[in-house]
Design a protein around this motif. Structure first.
Motif, mmCIF file in Angstrom:
data_model
loop_
_atom_site.group_PDB
_atom_site.id
_atom_site.type_symbol
_atom_site.label_atom_id
_atom_site.label_comp_id
_atom_site.label_asym_id
_atom_site.label_seq_id
_atom_site.Cartn_x
_atom_site.Cartn_y
_atom_site.Cartn_z
ATOM 1 N N GLN A 66 -9.764 0.934 1.471
ATOM 2 C CA GLN A 66 -9.253 1.207 2.814
ATOM 3 C C GLN A 66 -10.058 2.195 3.886
ATOM 4 O OE1 GLN A 66 -5.989 3.444 0.504
ATOM 5 N NE2 GLN A 66 -4.806 1.969 1.811
ATOM 6 N N PRO A 67 -10.322 1.747 4.984
ATOM 7 C CA PRO A 67 -9.982 0.422 5.479
ATOM 8 C C PRO A 67 -10.521 -0.790 4.803
ATOM 9 C CG PRO A 67 -11.245 1.326 7.128
ATOM 10 C CD PRO A 67 -10.998 2.330 6.057
ATOM 11 N N TYR B 37 0.876 -1.248 -0.162
ATOM 12 C CA TYR B 37 -0.003 -0.061 -0.107
ATOM 13 C C TYR B 37 0.658 1.384 0.228
ATOM 14 C CZ TYR B 37 -4.070 -2.766 1.223
ATOM 15 O OH TYR B 37 -5.107 -3.603 1.404
#
Length: 235
Positions: free
Chosen positions: A78-79, A63
């Motif tokens: 995300q998340p 990421y």
């Protein structure tokens, strides 16, 4: 002389009898007890962090660092999202399947009803194609078809889907599923392929009408980033 062996020699004082004094053990103070409890919790936390470190490192690499400055084809969630607690899955034969049974493998997920229109069939074929394209890493990926109605797929379609290996064909309530997976704006739930990690977290959504080579590139990166902690098969 009787008893002479136990008498002290003349001119010497008789030895004094030994005596023992028992002292009570010191009791730890409240501050000491709190310090020990805190120390134990810190040690437990360090053990948990050590266990989670490979997973954290792989996601950080994928990421954040992103070697070579490449961008993702799919959309990162995300998340990431774990499945709802009330997610109920049912096999084609009607048997209940616990969601936890899916953990331990990367999942390539398609969504559609049992009738499976042309777009659904294309996704199912692409799932099969993508898994084979992964070569020796294919055993780390399972294919999942989430069926959003109470129907049963045609036998010919089921045989075609399973031609290269088993597929999870699972019925699921669409409303509950929509609290986990979500399409892009303006798209339907069945327009995408979804990637779920071995811990059951939905973490990537492929574009509608995806290009297999681009999807494979993202899968390759994910499998490479997780190679230190993920192994083929379930424990």
């Amino acid at each position: 002389m009787s008893g002479s062996e136990s008498s002290a020699p003349a001119g010497q004082a008789a030895p004094e009898a030994l005596s023992f004094t028992v002292h009570s053990m010191p009791q730890p103070s409240l501050a000491d007890r709190r310090s020990r409890v805190l120390g134990g919790r810190l040690r437990l936390l360090l053990v948990l962090l050590a266990c989670a470190a490979p997973v954290i490192a792989s996601y950080f690499t994928y990421y954040v660092i992103r070697p070579d400055g490449r961008t993702n084809y799919g959309t990162l969630i995300q998340p990431s999202r774990g499945w709802p607690a009330d997610l109920a899955l049912q096999a084609i034969d009607g048997a209940a399947v616990a969601p936890a049974a899916l953990r331990g493998q990367w999942l390539l997920v398609t969504v559609g009803d049992a009738a499976c229109d042309a777009s659904c069939e294309k996704h199912l074929y692409m799932q099969r194609q993508l898994r084979e394209m992964l070569g020796r890493e294919r055993d780390r990926v399972d294919r999942v078809w989430l069926i959003t109605d109470g129907g049963t797929p045609a036998q010919a379609l089921r045989e075609a889907v399973e031609a290269t290996g088993p597929v999870w064909m699972l019925r699921v309530d669409r409303a509950v599923l929509a609290r986990w997976l979500a399409p892009a704006d303006g798209q339907a739930l069945g327009d995408h392929l979804y990637i779920v990690d071995p811990m059951g977290e939905w973490m990537m959504r492929m574009p509608a009408d995806p290009t297999p080579q681009q999807v494979k590139r993202d899968l390759d990166r994910l499998l490479r980033a997780s190679s230190s902690w993920d192994r083929a098969g379930r424990e």
